[in-house]
Design an enzyme around this catalytic site. Structure first.
Site, PDB file in Angstrom:
ATOM      1  N   PRO A 197       0.817  -1.216   0.000  1.00 20.27           N
ATOM      2  CA  PRO A 197       0.000   0.000   0.000  1.00 20.27           C
ATOM      3  C   PRO A 197       0.848   1.263   0.000  1.00 20.27           C
ATOM      4  O   PRO A 197       1.787   1.389   0.774  1.00 20.27           O
ATOM      5  CB  PRO A 197      -0.823  -0.101   1.289  1.00 20.27           C
ATOM      6  CG  PRO A 197      -0.216  -1.187   2.097  1.00 20.27           C
ATOM      7  CD  PRO A 197       0.619  -2.025   1.191  1.00 20.27           C
ATOM      8  N   GLU A 198       0.553   2.158  -0.898  1.00 21.13           N
ATOM      9  CA  GLU A 198       1.227   3.447  -0.933  1.00 21.13           C
ATOM     10  C   GLU A 198       0.296   4.498  -0.336  1.00 21.13           C
ATOM     11  O   GLU A 198      -0.824   4.199   0.052  1.00 21.13           O
ATOM     12  CB  GLU A 198       1.612   3.785  -2.383  1.00 21.13           C
ATOM     13  CG  GLU A 198       2.683   2.842  -2.912  1.00 21.13           C
ATOM     14  CD  GLU A 198       3.689   3.553  -3.796  1.00 21.13           C
ATOM     15  OE1 GLU A 198       4.001   4.720  -3.531  1.00 21.13           O
ATOM     16  OE2 GLU A 198       4.146   2.935  -4.762  1.00 21.13           O
TER      17      GLU A 198
END
Ligand SMILES: [Zn+2]
Length: 275
Positions: free
Chosen positions: A2-3
């Protein structure tokens, strides 16, 4: 992994279930993730109201009425889902449940256990070791071209590496760095210290746009992203250069997208458009 846009979407998805709600119980099913849980983690949250769910870079911050703050990181593979109605039995990788008095359960699943959860207090948050060295958040109001240029000033490293450094700018991951540099026409090899003035302005705008587009693409509901096997499908964005090695540049069409490796990470760019 996840960014920042994914973490922001998770935050927005969890907000209705958690903000203003009281935790009836917190179930922790193992002693540690990437780091041990504080021994009093569940005890300090149980029976307490969550006043605000915030985010700093890729850390979710759960502010409690008591002044405690839970710091949560999703790591490489972590995700959180909101469960309502009959609550399914926890699976092997469902490590934590936050149960509200309204009956919702926010469940944290992390197969690889690179995530973490810990506790601090509001007055110590800024000096907390996980938080204190984080640079300005590119989605925040305080981020502008002066802030960016100041962070890059004097740095004789490629702009690509400087943008990945969390001390300079918070939470900008590999994908979004490539995309931002492409949109602003800046070569990933350009020295960071030369990005100032009009270039810094262009880059600031590109970073904001790339992140805003990604957050918008994330949709409004976490449920949309949970696949039948329970995996949270992080969004498939329409990237312009990331992962497009060998394809025609969408901007000039006269060059192919190149892939190089910088500080061990892949960079995708157009050598014709980016200088
Ligand atoms: Zn091009």
């Amino acid at each position: 992994m996840p960014e920042l846009p994914e973490v922001e979407t998770v935050r927005r998805g969890l907000q209705p279930a958690l903000e203003g709600q009281k935790l009836k119980s917190v179930i922790v099913r193992r002693p540690n993730l990437r780091i041990p849980f504080p021994k009093d983690f569940a005890a300090r949250l149980t029976g307490k109201k969550i006043t605000r769910l915030d985010r700093r870079a890729k850390y979710l911050l759960m502010f409690m009425e008591t002044g405690d703050v839970a710091i949560i990181h999703l790591g490489m593979s972590g995700f959180m889902t909101v469960l309502e109605g009959p609550i399914p039995e926890p699976g092997k990788h469902d490590h934590v449940d936050f149960c509200t008095t309204k009956g919702a359960v926010v469940r944290f699943n992390d197969a690889r256990r690179f995530g973490l959860m810990t506790l601090t207090t509001e007055d110590k948050l800024e000096s907390h070791k996980l938080i204190k060295n984080i640079g300005p958040d590119p989605t925040g109001n305080s981020f502008n071209e002066e802030v960016l240029a100041a962070a890059l000033a004097g740095r004789a490293t490629p702009i690509k590496a400087a943008l990945l450094d969390q001390k300079n700018i918070a939470g900008l991951g590999n994908i979004y760095v490539s995309e931002s540099l492409f949109r602003s026409g800046i070569s990933p090899r350009r020295l960071a210290k030369t990005v100032k003035g009009a270039r810094a302005e262009k880059l600031t705008r590109a970073i904001r746009e790339v992140l805003a587009d990604a957050i918008a693409a994330g949709g409004s509901s976490l449920k949309d992203h949970v696949q039948p096997d329970g995996e949270l499908g992080y969004f498939q964005h329409h990237f312009k250069v990331y992962g497009k090695e060998g394809e025609d540049c969408p901007e000039c069409a006269s060059a192919k997208i190149k892939k190089i490796v910088q500080s061990g990470r892949s960079t995708f760019y157009c050598s014709n458009c980016q200088r």
